[in-house]
Motif scaffolding. Sequence first.
Motif, PDB file in Angstrom:
ATOM      1  N   ILE A 141       0.833  -1.196   0.000  1.00  0.00           N
ATOM      2  CA  ILE A 141       0.000   0.000   0.000  1.00  0.00           C
ATOM      3  C   ILE A 141       0.874   1.256   0.000  1.00  0.00           C
ATOM      4  CG2 ILE A 141      -1.701   1.343   1.289  1.00  0.00           C
ATOM      5  CD1 ILE A 141      -2.816  -1.258   2.371  1.00  0.00           C
ATOM      6  N   ALA A 142       0.561   2.167  -0.912  1.00  0.00           N
ATOM      7  CA  ALA A 142       1.198   3.483  -0.929  1.00  0.00           C
ATOM      8  C   ALA A 142       0.203   4.506  -0.391  1.00  0.00           C
ATOM      9  CB  ALA A 142       1.615   3.857  -2.344  1.00  0.00           C
ATOM     10  N   MET A 143       0.681   5.381   0.479  1.00  0.00           N
ATOM     11  CA  MET A 143      -0.157   6.430   1.062  1.00  0.00           C
ATOM     12  C   MET A 143       0.151   7.759   0.399  1.00  0.00           C
ATOM     13  SD  MET A 143       0.103   8.277   4.760  1.00  0.00           S
ATOM     14  CE  MET A 143       1.495   9.207   4.089  1.00  0.00           C
ATOM     15  N   GLU A 144      -0.899   8.526   0.110  1.00  0.00           N
ATOM     16  CA  GLU A 144      -0.754   9.878  -0.427  1.00  0.00           C
ATOM     17  C   GLU A 144      -1.641  10.809   0.381  1.00  0.00           C
ATOM     18  OE1 GLU A 144      -1.882   9.860  -4.505  1.00  0.00           O
ATOM     19  OE2 GLU A 144      -0.650   8.123  -5.017  1.00  0.00           O
ATOM     20  N   ILE A 145      -1.087  11.929   0.830  1.00  0.00           N
ATOM     21  CA  ILE A 145      -1.860  12.957   1.513  1.00  0.00           C
ATOM     22  C   ILE A 145      -1.641  14.281   0.794  1.00  0.00           C
ATOM     23  CG2 ILE A 145      -2.096  14.316   3.639  1.00  0.00           C
ATOM     24  CD1 ILE A 145      -1.457  11.867   5.245  1.00  0.00           C
ATOM     25  N   TRP A 146      -2.727  14.993   0.552  1.00  0.00           N
ATOM     26  CA  TRP A 146      -2.682  16.296  -0.111  1.00  0.00           C
ATOM     27  C   TRP A 146      -3.473  17.290   0.731  1.00  0.00           C
ATOM     28  CZ3 TRP A 146       0.292  16.106  -4.487  1.00  0.00           C
ATOM     29  CH2 TRP A 146       0.512  14.838  -5.023  1.00  0.00           C
ATOM     30  N   ILE A 147      -2.878  18.442   0.983  1.00  0.00           N
ATOM     31  CA  ILE A 147      -3.523  19.498   1.764  1.00  0.00           C
ATOM     32  C   ILE A 147      -3.460  20.789   0.956  1.00  0.00           C
ATOM     33  CG2 ILE A 147      -3.527  20.804   3.926  1.00  0.00           C
ATOM     34  CD1 ILE A 147      -2.056  18.503   5.239  1.00  0.00           C
ATOM     35  N   TYR A 148      -4.595  21.518   0.944  1.00  0.00           N
ATOM     36  CA  TYR A 148      -4.661  22.796   0.236  1.00  0.00           C
ATOM     37  C   TYR A 148      -5.284  23.840   1.152  1.00  0.00           C
ATOM     38  CZ  TYR A 148      -4.056  19.651  -3.719  1.00  0.00           C
ATOM     39  OH  TYR A 148      -3.596  18.672  -4.566  1.00  0.00           O
ATOM     40  N   ASP A 149      -4.781  25.073   1.062  1.00  0.00           N
ATOM     41  CA  ASP A 149      -5.316  26.151   1.880  1.00  0.00           C
ATOM     42  C   ASP A 149      -4.941  27.474   1.217  1.00  0.00           C
ATOM     43  OD1 ASP A 149      -6.536  27.560   3.883  1.00  0.00           O
ATOM     44  OD2 ASP A 149      -5.252  26.831   5.510  1.00  0.00           O
ATOM     45  N   THR A 150      -5.667  28.504   1.560  1.00  0.00           N
ATOM     46  CA  THR A 150      -5.320  29.841   1.062  1.00  0.00           C
ATOM     47  C   THR A 150      -4.301  30.521   1.968  1.00  0.00           C
ATOM     48  OG1 THR A 150      -7.241  30.731   2.238  1.00  0.00           O
ATOM     49  CG2 THR A 150      -7.525  30.192  -0.097  1.00  0.00           C
ATOM     50  N   LYS A 151      -3.902  29.829   3.036  1.00  0.00           N
ATOM     51  CA  LYS A 151      -2.856  30.327   3.935  1.00  0.00           C
ATOM     52  C   LYS A 151      -1.722  29.303   3.980  1.00  0.00           C
ATOM     53  CE  LYS A 151      -5.590  30.521   7.483  1.00  0.00           C
ATOM     54  NZ  LYS A 151      -6.872  30.135   6.889  1.00  0.00           N
ATOM     55  N   PRO A 152      -0.503  29.712   4.336  1.00  0.00           N
ATOM     56  CA  PRO A 152       0.592  28.741   4.453  1.00  0.00           C
ATOM     57  C   PRO A 152       0.232  27.605   5.393  1.00  0.00           C
ATOM     58  CG  PRO A 152       1.441  30.977   4.550  1.00  0.00           C
ATOM     59  CD  PRO A 152      -0.059  31.093   4.581  1.00  0.00           C
ATOM     60  N   ILE A 153       0.648  26.388   5.061  1.00  0.00           N
ATOM     61  CA  ILE A 153       0.279  25.177   5.807  1.00  0.00           C
ATOM     62  C   ILE A 153       1.410  24.828   6.781  1.00  0.00           C
ATOM     63  CG2 ILE A 153      -0.289  22.736   5.596  1.00  0.00           C
ATOM     64  CD1 ILE A 153      -1.308  23.464   2.736  1.00  0.00           C
ATOM     65  N   PRO A 154       1.098  24.669   8.045  1.00  0.00           N
ATOM     66  CA  PRO A 154       2.154  24.357   9.023  1.00  0.00           C
ATOM     67  C   PRO A 154       2.749  22.965   8.794  1.00  0.00           C
ATOM     68  CG  PRO A 154       0.136  25.118  10.111  1.00  0.00           C
ATOM     69  CD  PRO A 154      -0.216  24.842   8.692  1.00  0.00           C
ATOM     70  N   LYS A 155       4.024  22.860   9.029  1.00  0.00           N
ATOM     71  CA  LYS A 155       4.721  21.568   8.961  1.00  0.00           C
ATOM     72  C   LYS A 155       4.070  20.545   9.886  1.00  0.00           C
ATOM     73  CE  LYS A 155       8.991  19.738  11.028  1.00  0.00           C
ATOM     74  NZ  LYS A 155      10.283  20.115  11.656  1.00  0.00           N
ATOM     75  N   ALA A 156       3.701  20.967  11.103  1.00  0.00           N
ATOM     76  CA  ALA A 156       3.152  20.040  12.097  1.00  0.00           C
ATOM     77  C   ALA A 156       1.855  19.403  11.612  1.00  0.00           C
ATOM     78  CB  ALA A 156       2.922  20.771  13.418  1.00  0.00           C
ATOM     79  N   LYS A 157       1.080  20.127  10.822  1.00  0.00           N
ATOM     80  CA  LYS A 157      -0.211  19.603  10.375  1.00  0.00           C
ATOM     81  C   LYS A 157      -0.031  18.417   9.445  1.00  0.00           C
ATOM     82  CE  LYS A 157      -4.708  19.782  10.126  1.00  0.00           C
ATOM     83  NZ  LYS A 157      -5.579  19.579  11.307  1.00  0.00           N
TER      84      LYS A 157
END
Length: 230
Positions: A202-218
């Motif tokens: 299994i390969a995992m992919e996560i994608w996050i989008y926002d109109t503000k910079p995304i924190p590393k911790a998230k």
Amino acid sequence: MLIATAAVLGVVVGTCVGYLVQADREPTALPPLSQPSLAQAKGPGPEPLSAAQDRQVKVDGDLRKLLLSKPSGARKGLYAAAGDGWLYVSAYAETYKYPAGAFRNLVGKREFRRAAITDWRESDEFNVEIRLVQYRQEETGTEAADAADNAYYYAQPDGDYGTDSWPIPGTGDGMAYVHKKPDTSYGVGVYSAEAHAWRGDIAMEIWIYDTKPIPKAKVLDLAKRQMERL
């Protein structure tokens, strides 16, 4: 000639003497061919793994159940391609730059088996998408790892997005990426982050989008918790 003849006679005589000496000795007893029997352990054998402990049972079951649950209060996401939680191969191929070639590669060389997807919005702008892509791995057995390797390569752009990266704890070579410069091609600045790792088939992919910079911790937190479920 005399010297050569004497040498030959010396070898012959020495060999004969050796045989005579050996013939006069008592034969040496050989060790027995059989070995002592080993004591067998008493009691019942080890219990088989339960379904919860046997990873193969887990990953061969409903792949959608291995996805992270939506946070409390989160709304339906913007990008999920399958309403039932499955991401079919044709829809998955559409996520590539060249869908037709990706489709042929997925069903051929890459041995695509199935994919599960979830996504949610935590605000009007913050969107998360997680995919678990499972491969058959009948030929080379490295399709999931190869998929992650490709993702690592493409996640490092040529500098336009000012990408930072960090390893995902507990995943071996899993990586998380935050793109610090927004993509403005949609008429609004959109920041993105992504994470990629693999385990077994299994390969995992996560994608996050926002109109503000995304924190590393998230992104690291999501990736770590999702991989723990595998």
